[in-house]
Design a protein around this motif. Structure first.
Motif, PDB file in Angstrom:
ATOM      1  N   VAL A 166       0.770  -1.260   0.007  1.00 24.86           N
ATOM      2  CA  VAL A 166       0.004  -0.125  -0.169  1.00 24.86           C
ATOM      3  C   VAL A 166       1.079   1.149   0.110  1.00 24.86           C
ATOM      4  O   VAL A 166       0.654   2.165  -0.824  1.00 24.86           O
ATOM      5  N   ALA A 167       1.974   1.278   0.983  1.00 30.26           N
ATOM      6  CA  ALA A 167       2.806   2.461   1.015  1.00 30.26           C
ATOM      7  C   ALA A 167       3.578   2.685  -0.394  1.00 30.26           C
ATOM      8  O   ALA A 167       3.523   3.742  -0.758  1.00 30.26           O
ATOM      9  N   LEU A 194       2.995  14.189   0.411  1.00 30.64           N
ATOM     10  CA  LEU A 194       2.760  12.741   0.772  1.00 30.64           C
ATOM     11  C   LEU A 194       4.062  11.902   0.364  1.00 30.64           C
ATOM     12  O   LEU A 194       4.471  11.019   1.097  1.00 30.64           O
ATOM     13  N   THR A 195       4.529  12.378  -0.814  1.00 29.97           N
ATOM     14  CA  THR A 195       5.743  11.617  -1.091  1.00 29.97           C
ATOM     15  C   THR A 195       6.885  11.644  -0.126  1.00 29.97           C
ATOM     16  O   THR A 195       7.721  10.699  -0.114  1.00 29.97           O
ATOM     17  N   PRO A 200      10.582   7.917   3.971  1.00 31.59           N
ATOM     18  CA  PRO A 200      11.240   7.291   4.988  1.00 31.59           C
ATOM     19  C   PRO A 200      10.324   6.158   5.518  1.00 31.59           C
ATOM     20  O   PRO A 200      10.802   5.253   6.193  1.00 31.59           O
ATOM     21  N   ILE A 201       9.169   6.094   5.568  1.00 36.36           N
ATOM     22  CA  ILE A 201       8.187   5.426   6.058  1.00 36.36           C
ATOM     23  C   ILE A 201       8.170   4.104   5.260  1.00 36.36           C
ATOM     24  O   ILE A 201       8.554   2.914   5.870  1.00 36.36           O
ATOM     25  N   LEU A 202       8.492   4.164   3.886  1.00 36.26           N
ATOM     26  CA  LEU A 202       8.426   2.981   2.980  1.00 36.26           C
ATOM     27  C   LEU A 202       9.979   2.223   3.332  1.00 36.26           C
ATOM     28  O   LEU A 202      10.181   1.055   3.240  1.00 36.26           O
ATOM     29  N   LEU A 203      10.927   3.385   3.467  1.00 35.32           N
ATOM     30  CA  LEU A 203      12.120   2.675   3.797  1.00 35.32           C
ATOM     31  C   LEU A 203      12.327   1.784   5.181  1.00 35.32           C
ATOM     32  O   LEU A 203      12.911   0.653   5.010  1.00 35.32           O
ATOM     33  N   VAL A 234      14.395   2.683  -3.337  1.00 32.25           N
ATOM     34  CA  VAL A 234      13.476   3.540  -2.807  1.00 32.25           C
ATOM     35  C   VAL A 234      14.451   4.871  -2.523  1.00 32.25           C
ATOM     36  O   VAL A 234      14.056   6.065  -3.157  1.00 32.25           O
ATOM     37  N   TYR A 235      15.383   4.611  -1.933  1.00 31.13           N
ATOM     38  CA  TYR A 235      16.454   5.727  -1.510  1.00 31.13           C
ATOM     39  C   TYR A 235      16.977   6.387  -2.815  1.00 31.13           C
ATOM     40  O   TYR A 235      17.065   7.620  -3.026  1.00 31.13           O
TER      41      TYR A 235
END
Length: 324
Positions: A166-167, A194-195, A200-203, A234-235
């Motif tokens: 989802v993220a 939002l991005t 950081p949440i996704l990392l 992602v980073y």
């Protein structure tokens, strides 16, 4: 040849999830557009692409049936409940994209504007949970068949992968939807914010997924490495996006969704359907089609797959350009 076709099936699924992550994300983000013009614009960003993206899912199912027919039957039996939910959400998501403009009524449009984010959320959750259950290994019923029971569906690792999907989809959707909006546009500002929050949440989610995946499989190093590489993607996406190159940022940002099918392969090797008890597992040598069928696939399906990839590149080149 057996491993080649098994890997190709996984590659098609990874390609579908990587491409559709944009569609899932934009669908879930539809409530961010608080004006009719904004909702119309968001819908137009995804309508030219989602059917082309779904070709990868059709190709995945077709090749799975042709090259691994026994595995397809076992998967449909074992995962029938989550796959039914995904299938229903798929139909509703596509209906929402097509039917919204079929009637001018405000209530009609609001109904489909509600269905679209809900169905997109179910799709993202489902496509995060299904690979996670295969990574961990399924339960076994009294008849010795692999099944996805309630404990499998609600296991913390499965829920973590669902949240990760989802993220990851939300971040992809916000990147894609914002790319053509003018500087200072309120919707672009929302997506940019939002991005920045999601990165950081996704990392963190990817690192947690890598650690949890390593803990629930017999290949901890390989599974953990896939998760770490996805986090690096992602980073890198964040660094590239800072330079204004949205295309490469989207490509790198697809790593979390594409990593899930890869984790299935590295976690289970040539066990194409794993159970935690070992009973009811299915090995590649048993699941693969006979040599004559594989030879026929090589001369018929593989050229078609090449054409699909080239067509996909053309479609994205033409229709995924930022609106002027």
């Amino acid at each position: 040849m057996d491993v080649f076709y098994y890997a190709l099936v996984g590659l098609l699924l990874a390609g579908y999830l990587a491409l559709e992550s944009v569609d899932f994300g934009i669908g879930m983000l539809m409530p961010f557009a608080d004006t009719e013009s904004g909702r119309v614009r968001m819908r137009r960003t995804v309508v030219p692409l989602f059917l082309a993206n779904e070709v990868w899912l059709v190709a995945f199912a077709g090749l799975l049936f042709g090259a691994l027919p026994l595995l397809e039957g076992e998967l449909l039996y074992a995962l029938r409940l989550p796959l039914l939910a995904v299938l229903g959400a798929w139909f509703l998501r596509d209906a929402a994209l097509w039917f919204r403009t079929a009637h001018p009524g405000v209530g009609w449009r609001r109904t489909w504007d509600t269905v679209l984010p809900a169905a997109s959320l179910v799709l993202a959750v489902g496509w995060g949970a299904v690979p996670a259950m295969l990574i961990r290994g399924l339960s076994t019923n009294g008849d010795g068949h692999a099944v996805a029971g309630p404990a499998d569906l609600t296991h913390p690792f499965v829920l973590l992968c669902a949240v990760l999907a989802v993220a990851g989809s939300l971040r992809q959707g916000s990147l894609f939807a914002a790319r053509g909006l003018p500087e200072g546009d309120a919707l672009r500002v929302r997506f940019g914010r939002l991005t920045r929050v999601l990165t950081p949440i996704l990392l963190v989610l990817l690192l947690l997924t890598a650690a949890a995946g390593a803990a629930v499989t017999d290949a901890p190093v390989a599974v953990g490495l896939v998760g770490v590489l996805a986090a690096a993607g992602v980073y890198g996406s964040d660094r590239v996006q800072a330079t204004g190159r949205t295309g490469p940022a989207l490509l790198l940002g697809a790593a979390p969704l594409a990593a899930l099918p890869l984790m299935v392969g590295v976690a289970n090797g040539t066990t194409v359907l794993a159970t935690r008890s070992g009973k009811g597992s299915l090995e590649l040598s048993r699941a693969i089609a006979d040599s004559a069928s594989l030879a026929l696939l090589s001369v018929t399906v593989l050229p078609v797959l090449v054409a699909v990839v080239l067509g996909q590149l053309w479609i994205w080149r033409v229709f995924a350009r930022a609106p002027r």
